[in-house]
Write a protein that holds these residues in place. Structure first.
Motif, PDB file in Angstrom:
ATOM      1  N   VAL A  66       1.036  -1.254  -0.080  1.00 55.40           N
ATOM      2  CA  VAL A  66      -0.043   0.019  -0.101  1.00 55.40           C
ATOM      3  C   VAL A  66       0.805   1.235  -0.030  1.00 55.40           C
ATOM      4  O   VAL A  66       0.719   2.109  -0.753  1.00 55.40           O
ATOM      5  N   LYS A  67       1.815   1.416   0.937  1.00 58.24           N
ATOM      6  CA  LYS A  67       2.697   2.402   1.119  1.00 58.24           C
ATOM      7  C   LYS A  67       3.839   2.063   1.798  1.00 58.24           C
ATOM      8  O   LYS A  67       3.960   1.271   2.534  1.00 58.24           O
ATOM      9  N   GLU A  68       4.892   2.858   1.847  1.00 57.67           N
ATOM     10  CA  GLU A  68       6.312   2.668   2.559  1.00 57.67           C
ATOM     11  C   GLU A  68       6.486   3.874   3.100  1.00 57.67           C
ATOM     12  O   GLU A  68       6.279   5.010   2.676  1.00 57.67           O
ATOM     13  N   THR A  69       6.961   4.025   4.476  1.00 58.13           N
ATOM     14  CA  THR A  69       7.398   4.969   5.064  1.00 58.13           C
ATOM     15  C   THR A  69       8.693   4.905   5.830  1.00 58.13           C
ATOM     16  O   THR A  69       9.217   3.868   5.924  1.00 58.13           O
ATOM     17  N   GLU A  70       9.168   5.933   6.428  1.00 64.26           N
ATOM     18  CA  GLU A  70      10.465   5.990   7.265  1.00 64.26           C
ATOM     19  C   GLU A  70      10.492   7.075   8.359  1.00 64.26           C
ATOM     20  O   GLU A  70      10.158   8.047   7.936  1.00 64.26           O
ATOM     21  N   ASN A  71      10.880   6.799   9.216  1.00 63.22           N
ATOM     22  CA  ASN A  71      10.960   7.670  10.531  1.00 63.22           C
ATOM     23  C   ASN A  71      12.204   7.219  11.515  1.00 63.22           C
ATOM     24  O   ASN A  71      12.858   6.315  11.120  1.00 63.22           O
ATOM     25  N   PHE A  72      12.144   7.878  12.599  1.00 64.90           N
ATOM     26  CA  PHE A  72      13.401   7.605  13.690  1.00 64.90           C
ATOM     27  C   PHE A  72      13.119   5.914  13.950  1.00 64.90           C
ATOM     28  O   PHE A  72      14.221   5.333  14.404  1.00 64.90           O
ATOM     29  N   VAL A  73      12.106   5.433  14.043  1.00 61.19           N
ATOM     30  CA  VAL A  73      11.935   4.002  14.219  1.00 61.19           C
ATOM     31  C   VAL A  73      12.744   3.144  13.245  1.00 61.19           C
ATOM     32  O   VAL A  73      13.133   2.010  13.439  1.00 61.19           O
ATOM     33  N   GLY A  74      12.566   3.584  11.808  1.00 61.51           N
ATOM     34  CA  GLY A  74      13.284   2.779  10.963  1.00 61.51           C
ATOM     35  C   GLY A  74      12.320   2.756   9.693  1.00 61.51           C
ATOM     36  O   GLY A  74      11.366   3.754   9.505  1.00 61.51           O
TER      37      GLY A  74
END
Length: 232
Positions: A75-83
């Protein structure tokens, strides 16, 4: 593949925090949205509109290749401080997330050494809807590497080879595209009393796993409670 994190819906986060503080004794809320719970063995959060479950992977691109190979979709890919994370659907449209942890030592320790909750308010069980058994076994076996016990009453199949929170499939369940979440409690009767005092509802029933209730909070969010039977 182990459960990394989960999220319960919270139409109004402040109301949800008040409800679950009363019912489970949750505390330590924080995070960017203010709904992160850090007092449970499996970290979790309150927010959004649907149940979300995140599973740990140490190689997200390889996992996504498996998702596609076994009939799922990205559906989608994301990235933040968690990974890095990816929101996917399995080969029957059920929603789930995969999380590749960042290099942060605390996050990686949790990802690599998940704990199975044993305290009041910890996650007891997550259940993935599985309208068709054969398709579910192909997807979750092929992508997650899960093996399952024999199908039980009401179509339940437990995952045999996880060390973190227990989970399984709800075979024949075509009513939902989202996982269900059940929480361990010391007393189902006392917890249900607190649920109702806080504006929620539910009814007690008994099963081989223990004394249980499928509940709703004061905003209509569904969750389950289990007073485990011996051996669970």
């Amino acid at each position: 593949m182990e459960l990394f994190y989960f999220v319960l819906p919270a139409p109004n986060v402040e109301k949800s925090k008040a409800f679950f503080t009363k019912v489970f004794g949750w505390k330590g809320y924080g995070g960017g949205q203010g709904g992160h719970v850090d007092c449970t063995n499996t970290p979790c959060g309150l927010g959004g509109d649907v149940n979300e479950v995140y599973f740990t992977t140490l190689d997200l691109p390889k996992t996504l290749e498996k998702v596609l190979a076994h009939g799922g979709t990205i559906v989608k890919e994301t990235e933040n401080f968690v990974g890095k994370a990816a929101h996917c659907q399995d080969n029957q449209g059920v929603h789930l997330w995969f999380q590749e942890p960042s290099a942060d030592p605390h996050i990686r320790e949790h990802a690599l050494n998940p704990k199975r909750g044993s305290a009041n308010g910890d996650l007891f069980f997550f259940s993935m809807p599985a309208p068709e058994e054969a398709k579910a076994l192909d997807f979750y076996g092929g992508v997650m590497g899960w093996t399952f016990d024999e199908k039980k009453a009401k179509g339940g199949m437990g995952v045999q080879n996880t060390v973190g929170p227990s989970g399984g499939l709800s075979v024949g369940n075509a009513k939902s595209q989202y996982p269900s979440l059940w929480f361990r409690v010391d007393s189902a009767e006392e917890t249900l009393r607190l649920v109702k005092e806080a504006g929620g509802k539910g009814e007690i029933f008994e099963a081989p796993e223990g004394i249980m209730s499928q509940c709703e909070d004061d905003q209509g969010v569904e969750f389950g409670i289990v007073q485990p039977a011996p051996g669970y």
